[in-house]
Design a protein around this motif. Structure first.
Motif, PDB file in Angstrom:
ATOM      1  N   ARG A 159      -3.808  -0.948 -10.794  1.00 59.98           N
ATOM      2  CA  ARG A 159      -3.761  -2.034  -9.797  1.00 59.98           C
ATOM      3  C   ARG A 159      -2.535  -1.903  -8.905  1.00 59.98           C
ATOM      4  O   ARG A 159      -2.606  -2.094  -7.696  1.00 59.98           O
ATOM      5  N   GLU A 160      -1.412  -1.598  -9.541  1.00 65.36           N
ATOM      6  CA  GLU A 160      -0.176  -1.419  -8.761  1.00 65.36           C
ATOM      7  C   GLU A 160      -0.359  -0.293  -7.741  1.00 65.36           C
ATOM      8  O   GLU A 160       0.049  -0.410  -6.579  1.00 65.36           O
ATOM      9  N   LEU A 191      -2.462  -1.503  -4.876  1.00 66.75           N
ATOM     10  CA  LEU A 191      -1.702  -2.384  -3.997  1.00 66.75           C
ATOM     11  C   LEU A 191      -0.752  -1.576  -3.110  1.00 66.75           C
ATOM     12  O   LEU A 191      -0.662  -1.785  -1.909  1.00 66.75           O
ATOM     13  N   ARG A 192      -0.039  -0.642  -3.744  1.00 68.80           N
ATOM     14  CA  ARG A 192       0.887   0.188  -2.961  1.00 68.80           C
ATOM     15  C   ARG A 192       0.134   0.932  -1.857  1.00 68.80           C
ATOM     16  O   ARG A 192       0.614   1.041  -0.731  1.00 68.80           O
ATOM     17  N   LYS A 193      -1.041   1.432  -2.206  1.00 71.39           N
ATOM     18  CA  LYS A 193      -1.824   2.120  -1.181  1.00 71.39           C
ATOM     19  C   LYS A 193      -2.264   1.158  -0.092  1.00 71.39           C
ATOM     20  O   LYS A 193      -2.250   1.497   1.097  1.00 71.39           O
ATOM     21  N   ALA A 194      -2.663  -0.057  -0.485  1.00 74.10           N
ATOM     22  CA  ALA A 194      -3.126  -1.029   0.503  1.00 74.10           C
ATOM     23  C   ALA A 194      -2.028  -1.333   1.522  1.00 74.10           C
ATOM     24  O   ALA A 194      -2.309  -1.506   2.701  1.00 74.10           O
ATOM     25  N   PRO A 207      -8.180   3.469  -3.315  1.00 70.91           N
ATOM     26  CA  PRO A 207      -7.482   2.176  -3.325  1.00 70.91           C
ATOM     27  C   PRO A 207      -8.398   0.997  -3.647  1.00 70.91           C
ATOM     28  O   PRO A 207      -7.992   0.080  -4.350  1.00 70.91           O
ATOM     29  N   VAL A 208      -9.637   1.035  -3.161  1.00 68.67           N
ATOM     30  CA  VAL A 208     -10.546  -0.089  -3.425  1.00 68.67           C
ATOM     31  C   VAL A 208     -10.856  -0.185  -4.911  1.00 68.67           C
ATOM     32  O   VAL A 208     -10.758  -1.246  -5.524  1.00 68.67           O
ATOM     33  N   LEU A 217      -7.750  -1.367  -6.782  1.00 67.12           N
ATOM     34  CA  LEU A 217      -7.456  -2.800  -6.648  1.00 67.12           C
ATOM     35  C   LEU A 217      -8.407  -3.643  -7.497  1.00 67.12           C
ATOM     36  O   LEU A 217      -8.057  -4.728  -7.931  1.00 67.12           O
ATOM     37  N   ARG A 218      -9.604  -3.145  -7.725  1.00 66.73           N
ATOM     38  CA  ARG A 218     -10.591  -3.918  -8.486  1.00 66.73           C
ATOM     39  C   ARG A 218     -10.405  -3.782  -9.979  1.00 66.73           C
ATOM     40  O   ARG A 218     -10.999  -4.526 -10.747  1.00 66.73           O
TER      41      ARG A 218
END
Ligand SMILES: Nc1ncnc2c1ncn2[C@@H]1O[C@H](COP(=O)(O)OP(=O)(O)OP(=O)(O)O)[C@@H](O)[C@H]1O
Ligand SMILES: [Mg+2]
Lengths: 394, 227
Positions: A300-301, A304-307, A387-388, A391-392
């Motif tokens: 998840r981290e 997020l960093r990628k987002a 990233p998607v 994040l999920r």
């Protein structure tokens, strides 16, 4: 992302899982410590041996009966004092040719006794080898020609037999025969595991009479210069072979002895270091394993960093640095442990150890490389995460 | 003025063990600077999928998508990351803050990937926390803050790079209605300053506050309305 920032993030991540980081490092710590300690002991032992062989005196040529080959049995000597004369003529200087006949004997003085290596020698022994006297004087030419029963004691033997008393002029018996002490040697310590302070030098003629033989065991020649050693070596062996057509003789130089001993030690050190290296490898696999776990935990981290703009490379570098940090911190701790272990061995056992800078630099470099090698796969996996999907992840 | 995001006939099909699942089936949409757009629709209608595409987190399997005037189909993952960093701010339903990190460092995170130095990052993050009304929570960690405060931190993080579009996928979904209202008010004040806001919501009342609304069903836009 700046490199300084990447280091900070990596360090933070390790801190967040302190116990796990330490346990993961342990494999690398032990591996590096083992490599450093074993290489240190190997280097120290090699250095000590070189020092001792060189301590015998320079440009030395040792001549022994038989062939010096792996697997050949030690040959009985056929050499006599006449051969010494012949060799001395070849060399051109009788002061450069020492002869020895050796035998283990019980030496007594009053009620005390000691087991010593009796060496029947010529008067030139202290100049061919480097031997210094502590008290009294050495054997003379006359002592040798007349077979006088006089003896020079090694420091250890002198102490065992006489304690603090001055042994000069006192009577001892060697193998039941009476000798008079005329000198003692300076203390030498051990050499290649042999106690060199329990030697007793007597005239070769007296020793031969005591042992009931005409033979001598070996010759030592101090060449005038390094260049002539090989030529001399051939000439001496040829002379002896001519005089004893049925026997073999071998001449070895100091360099050859050093070379052989160095090779043996080098192989030994290499094998030990390789075994230690395997534990370093196992440590590296542990690092890889934990990094993969870490990537999964922090999916998840990563998402997020990628987002917010981390490129695959930024994430990859972050995880790679984390792995490298693990192994290099482990490496530094391992170096400290290895040096400590080597110094303890050096201080508390007769095995010497020498820590060299190159071995420390190598250990550090190897631990960093282990980090890179074993960190690359987890780092790539982290960098490539979608990233998607990341994040999920729960 | 060029549009911030232009989607033309965009589709996204997932491949699930060989079975293709069409999540978006041809969506066209333009987001102009300063827009305020709400997307509503039943669960599974493709709202989040669309948001991910609009934000450059994902790529369409069909159609064309321009973000900040650039066609994303030709961009590498690294270039996409840079594009996100420069033009998009994300706000998620579950906040997505780094747990062991202070509010200020959470907000500063996007600036890390811009190569901005620590001192300036912190100054800008502190300023941004002030703008979302959290000057007194700068050194708090997520677990020391309420849900509403955490979402404000997330909004500050989305804004710190000065993006032209803010994408918020159910930003009030995890908040009680009063807190949700204040978060919405914050988004609206930012929109008033010129940031385009795209909001996914289940709440018709919330959607009604936006300038434009889009209703989605089965991967398609089924109706559009302007307030
Ligand atoms: N990674 C994936 N693999 C396969 N199918 C997916 C994937 N992600 C989403 N889908 C499918 O795509 C469709 C749209 O999903 P999406 O998350 O966009 O819906 P949503 O409108 O955001 O729903 P919700 O309101 O529940 O958040 C769903 O049918 C979903 O099952
Ligand atoms: Mg959704």
């Amino acid at each position: 992302m700046r490199v300084a920032e990447a280091w900070r993030v990596a360090l933070d991540a390790l801190r967040a899982n302190r116990l796990r980081s330490v346990l993961t490092m342990l494999g690398v710590v032990i591996g590096v410590a083992a490599v450093v300690a074993l290489v240190g002991i190997g280097t120290g032992t090699k250095g000590q041996i070189e020092q001792q062989v060189e301590g015998l005196g320079s440009n030395l040529l040792l001549v022994v009966p038989g062939r010096l080959e792996a697997g050949s049995a030690p040959a009985a000597s056929t050499m006599t004092l006449d051969d010494v004369e012949a060799v001395a003529r070849v060399v051109g200087d009788r002061d450069r040719v020492a002869a020895t006949i050796a035998s283990g004997e019980t030496v007594r003085a009053g009620s005390r006794s000691a087991f010593a290596s009796m060496q029947g020698v010529l008067d030139n022994t202290p100049t061919v080898f480097v031997r210094r006297l502590d008290r009294g004087s050495y054997l003379t030419r006359t002592d040798v020609t007349t077979g006088r029963r006089v003896a020079v004691l090694g420091a250890g033997t002198a102490t065992t037999l006489f304690g603090d008393r001055d042994p000069i002029g006192r009577q001892i018996t060697i193998g039941g025969v009476r000798f008079r002490v005329i000198g003692t040697f300076e203390r030498l310590g051990q050499s290649l595991g042999v106690d060199r302070d329990s030697e007793v030098h007597v005239p070769v003629t007296a020793a031969q009479r005591l042992l009931g033989t005409e033979r001598i065991d070996g010759l030592a020649i101090r060449a005038p210069d390094r260049e002539r050693i090989n030529q001399l070596s051939t000439a001496v062996v040829d002379t002896l072979t001519e005089r004893h057509p049925d026997s073999d003789f071998s001449a070895v130089t100091q360099e050859q002895i050093l070379g052989v001993l160095g090779d043996i030690l080098g192989v030994l050190t290499g094998v030990l270091a390789a075994i230690a290296g395997i534990s370093l490898l196992v440590g590296g696999v542990g690092v890889s394993n934990i990094m993969l776990v870490s990537v999964r935990e922090r999916t998840r981290e990563i998402g997020l960093r990628k987002a917010v703009g981390a490129r695959p490379r930024d994430i990859g570098v972050q995880f790679l640095l984390e792995a490298v940090l693990l192994t290099t911190i482990g490496g530094v701790l391992g170096m400290a442990l290895g040096v400590t272990a080597a110094l303890l061995v050096d201080a508390l056992s007769p095995v010497p150890a020498a820590i060299t800078w190159w071995s420390l630099a190598l250990a550090f470099g190897v631990s960093a490389i282990v980090g890179i090698i074993f960190g690359v796969v987890p780092a790539q996996r982290a960098g490539r995460l979608d990233p998607v999907v990341a994040l999920r992840t729960e | 003025m060029t549009a911030a995001i232009v989607a033309t006939g965009v589709s996204r099909t997932y491949d699930l063990d060989g079975v293709s699942v069409p999540a978006l089936r041809g969506v066209s949409l333009t987001i102009e600077p300063g827009d305020y757009l709400a997307i509503v629709g039943t669960s599974g209608s493709g709202k989040s999928t669309l948001m991910h595409l609009l934000g450059g987190l994902d790529r369409p399997t069909g159609g064309t998508l321009l973000i900040g005037g650039r066609d994303v189909s030709g961009l590498t993952p690294g270039e996409m990351a840079k594009l996100r960093n420069e033009t998009i701010g994300f706000v998620f339903q579950s906040f997505h803050l780094l747990a062991r990190t202070t509010a200020r460092d959470n907000v500063a995170l996007p600036l890390v990937y811009r190569g901005i130095g620590r001192r300036e990052r912190r100054a800008r993050a502190t300023e941004m926390l002030g703008r979302v009304g959290l000057s007194h929570r700068v050194d708090h960690r997520p677990n020391q803050m309420s849900g509403g405060e955490q979402q404000r931190v997330a909004i500050a993080r989305a804004l710190v790079t000065g993006p032209s579009v803010l994408l918020a996928d159910e930003p009030t979904g995890n908040l009680d209605s009063a807190t949700g209202q204040s978060v919405l008010a914050l988004l609206e004040s930012l929109n008033a300053e010129g940031v385009a806001v795209v909001l996914v919501t289940h709440d018709r009342e919330v959607a009604a506050r936006a300038e434009h609304q889009i209703v989605m069903r089965d991967g398609l836009i089924v109706s559009e309305a302007d307030a």
